[in-house]
Write a protein that holds these residues in place. Structure first.
Motif, PDB file in Angstrom:
ATOM      1  N   ARG A 351       7.604  45.617  78.069  1.00  0.00           N
ATOM      2  CA  ARG A 351       6.379  45.171  77.423  1.00  0.00           C
ATOM      3  C   ARG A 351       6.405  45.348  75.911  1.00  0.00           C
ATOM      4  O   ARG A 351       5.670  44.688  75.195  1.00  0.00           O
ATOM      5  CB  ARG A 351       5.178  45.928  77.999  1.00  0.00           C
ATOM      6  N   TYR A 352       7.235  46.258  75.418  1.00  0.00           N
ATOM      7  CA  TYR A 352       7.271  46.545  73.997  1.00  0.00           C
ATOM      8  C   TYR A 352       8.670  46.311  73.453  1.00  0.00           C
ATOM      9  O   TYR A 352       9.663  46.559  74.140  1.00  0.00           O
ATOM     10  CB  TYR A 352       6.862  48.001  73.719  1.00  0.00           C
ATOM     11  N   ARG A 660       4.457  44.800  70.361  1.00  0.00           N
ATOM     12  CA  ARG A 660       3.833  44.114  71.490  1.00  0.00           C
ATOM     13  C   ARG A 660       2.948  42.988  70.974  1.00  0.00           C
ATOM     14  O   ARG A 660       1.960  43.221  70.293  1.00  0.00           O
ATOM     15  CB  ARG A 660       3.005  45.086  72.329  1.00  0.00           C
TER      16      ARG A 660
END
Length: 704
Positions: A351-352, A660
């Motif tokens: 996700r990051y 993100r």
């Protein structure tokens, strides 16, 4: 880092011939003396073979006093002896002429140096002196022109080797081995800048004291020390730009190769080695790269750990050090460091954006630093490796370097014209520009044109004005800039009314910049918002430039910063309760996790939320005060909505700066559902209760 230094103009054939003669004349004279001794001994033994050998040796020595040894037949003196007599006389006269020439030359150079104006004087005899003189001559100034390059007059005063003197002579740089005080005072009188760099701190102090005594008090002086505390003491007492060698190298190195990415989640940097520069890198990461109220984590690999404690003394609360034993052997270094890199848990890496690790290799000997760094760059291609070596050109192997490996020479950094002439204000201007450029396009900072190439000249001038007036700007909030990086009163978070005071001082400074229009940032509320946001960043940025922001209200601020983790835990507990009320409207897995079960990123996010409380209060016209029995304020609905929107903006920005960009809630405030907005409203409703738990009471702002 700066561009490579320009070299002095290439010497002519005649100049190179003179340089060769100067560098070899000692050997030439020695060869002549040996030849004279051989010829003299040969000739005397032919003329007087019956004489003993000690008599012969005595009269050979007398040849150098122009005395002819007595021989039985004056009419038949051997040619060997005549040639020896002639050569001895030539060597003697050459020596006398050389001494006389040096005396006259020194007097001529001294007389010339006395007449100089706007020149740079370098005192000392460290290894940085000669390259510093060459760099300062060709990189600065407007006094003369040679080969299309502006040149400045530079005077070097100190005991140098023959080779170093030749380098200066080739570049036509005035050098004096020693100068009487009366002449030194005259040389310093017209100087534009004074540079003191010697090997010994005690002698450096003597030179600096003498220079400060003789020079005009307004003449800027750059002084290099080996000991950090000595440099801090001199800087605090005199105001001169006195710096520790290892600290300055670490500061400039970290600006070139930052330990953390600004647009991704970064693993802890790794320091390999045990040199003073390794200790300075560790310390600078703690005090110069610390975000508000964060404790930086640094991994260290070295033979022993005795050097770590002195390196971080006084700043232990700002850095968490994990040490691993590693002998300086190329064969084991890659495996050990690979284990350190793999030990970092990449939380939610899907996700990051995740940055690559940065490894700093700094042993006392380049024999260890260079091979180990090259091995690490080869075995860990995903890492950025920086090696500190004594001489970069010596250890560079064409074709063997990789894009991930950078060799850095302390001597190059310390002798760079950009380093010597760089004022902390200029360094701060660069840090402010870099920080403002990192603001996302969706929510720009105060100087939004800095995000793109070709920034507006008025915004560049505005940043420079802020940097030059930084003492007055922070002084408006009762914050002074000191040079002791472990000062107990140093702060990274300002109280709400301090932020408002700094924002007001920023506005006054920007209003005086020609061409700069603050209204481009938006309406009055948006202008004030961005001013406060910049004000909140200034303590961190000035720390990165070597200052310590010291607040008279540090006890109050420490009360807040030392309890941030506790406040963050309370905020997460409230988040879990809100999720239960709203059926987990954000659909986050963290809504079902206890604090101990959160990954490190989620914990940092909660801490960042609490650290931003003073910013929100300042923008909303509120402040706080210390109280033994704090009253719990109640926000109006309008205040809750304003603070909640500010919290959403902070979270949005935090996510973007950590790589993100695809979160479904990264939208404008008005685009969120009411249930989603509740996740921002509920925390701000709890601010009065949370602050009351640590003895802080929310009040109306006392400063506008």
């Amino acid at each position: 880092m700066s561009a490579p230094e320009l070299s002095a103009p290439q010497p002519s054939l005649w100049q190179r011939s003179k340089d060769w003669y100067r560098s070899h004349r000692g050997l030439i004279v020695l060869c002549l003396v040996v030849l004279i001794a051989i010829l003299g001994t040969w000739g005397i033994r032919i003329a007087a073979p019956e004489k003993p050998w000690d008599w012969t040796a005595y009269h050979v020595l007398r040849l150098f006093t122009l005395n002819t040894p007595p021989v039985p037949d004056e009419a038949n003196v051997p040619w060997q002896l005549n040639l020896a007599r002639f050569l001895a006389a030539a060597v003697l006269f050459y020596g006398v002429a050389l001494v006389a020439y040096r005396m006259v030359s020194a007097r001529r150079v001294m007389s010339k140096a006395i007449r100089f104006q706007d020149h740079i004087v370098i005192l000392g005899h460290s290894e940085e002196v000669v390259p510093a003189a060459l760099n300062l001559k060709v990189r600065t100034g407007q006094k003369g022109r040679r080969g299309g390059k502006w040149l400045r007059r530079v005077v070097v005063i100190g005991q140098l080797s023959e080779h170093e003197r030749l380098e200066l002579a080739s570049a036509k740089i005035a050098h004096l081995s020693a100068v009487p005080d009366t002449y030194l005072q005259k040389i310093l009188a017209g100087a534009e800048r004074i540079v003191v760099m010697d090997l010994d701190d005690e002698y450096t102090t003597e030179l600096a004291q003498k220079a400060r005594h003789f020079a005009d008090e307004k003449t800027p002086m750059f002084v290099l020390f080996n000991d950090r505390k000595v440099a801090e003491q001199w800087r605090n007492e005199t105001g001169d730009l006195a710096l520790c060698r290892s600290s300055l190298v670490a500061m400039m190195l970290l600006r070139q190769q930052p330990p953390y990415a600004e647009d991704a989640v970064s693993p802890p940097p790794i320091v390999v080695g045990d040199s003073p520069v390794a200790g300075a890198i560790l310390r600078r990461i703690a005090v110069g790269w610390q975000q508000p109220a964060e404790q930086r984590h640094v991994q260290v690999a070295s033979r022993d750990e005795e050097w770590i404690e002195p390196a971080i003394i006084g700043v232990e609360d700002k850095v968490q050090v994990t040490w691993r034993r590693m002998n300086p052997y190329v064969e084991v270094c890659a495996e050990t460091v690979r284990g350190i890199v793999d030990s970092w848990v990449r939380d939610h890496k899907e996700r990051y954006a995740t940055a690559s690790p940065t490894i700093y290799v700094a042993y006392r000997s380049s024999v260890h630093s260079s091979p180990i760094a090259k091995k690490l760059a080869k075995k860990l291609p995903e890492a950025t490796v920086v090696a500190v070596v004594r001489d970069r050109e010596t250890w560079e192997i064409p074709g063997a370097e990789t894009d991930q490996l950078t060799l850095v020479s302390p001597r190059e950094i310390l002798s760079s014209a950009d380093t010597i002439l760089l004022h902390p204000h200029d360094l701060l201007a660069k840090e402010i520009s870099a920080d403002q450029a990192r603001w996302p396009a969706d929510m720009p900072g105060l100087f939004e044109s800095l995000r793109e190439p070709g920034a507006r000249p008025d915004e560049v001038a505005a940043v420079q004005a802020v940097a030059e007036q930084i003492k007055e700007i922070l002084g408006a909030a009762g914050v002074r800039l000191a040079y002791d990086d472990n000062d107990d009163d140093a702060v990274t978070i300002l109280a709400p009314d301090q932020l408002r005071a700094v924002a007001g001082a920023l506005r006054q400074t920007l209003d005086q910049v020609d061409g700069y229009d603050l209204t481009r940032a938006g309406d009055e509320q948006e202008q004030f918002h961005r001013l406060v946001e910049l004000a909140s960043r200034l303590p961190v940025l000035v720390s990165r430039c070597g200052w310590s922001p010291v607040s008279a209200r540090s006890a109050e601020q420490r009360r807040f910063t030392q309890n941030l983790k506790h406040l963050a835990q309370q905020a997460h507990a409230q988040y879990v309760q809100t999720a239960q009320k709203t059926a987990n409207a954000t659909e986050s897995a963290n809504a079902e996790r206890a604090w101990e079960e959160l990954d490190s990123y989620a914990q940092r996010s909660n801490i960042a939320q609490m650290a931003n409380i003073p910013v929100k209060l300042a923008i909303a016209g509120l402040s706080w005060r210390v109280s033994d029995h704090p009253a719990i304020a109640e926000f109006t609905d309008e205040q809750v909505e304003q603070l909640a929107e500010l919290e959403h903006r902070r979270w949005f920005h935090f996510e973007l700066r950590n790589g993100r960009t695809d979160h479904k809630h990264q939208r404008e405030w008005d685009e969120l559902t009411d249930g989603q907005k509740e996740y921002d409203r509920e925390p701000v409703r709890r601010f009065p209760v949370l602050l009351a738990e640590i003895g802080l009471e929310i009040t109306p702002a006392t400063l506008s």
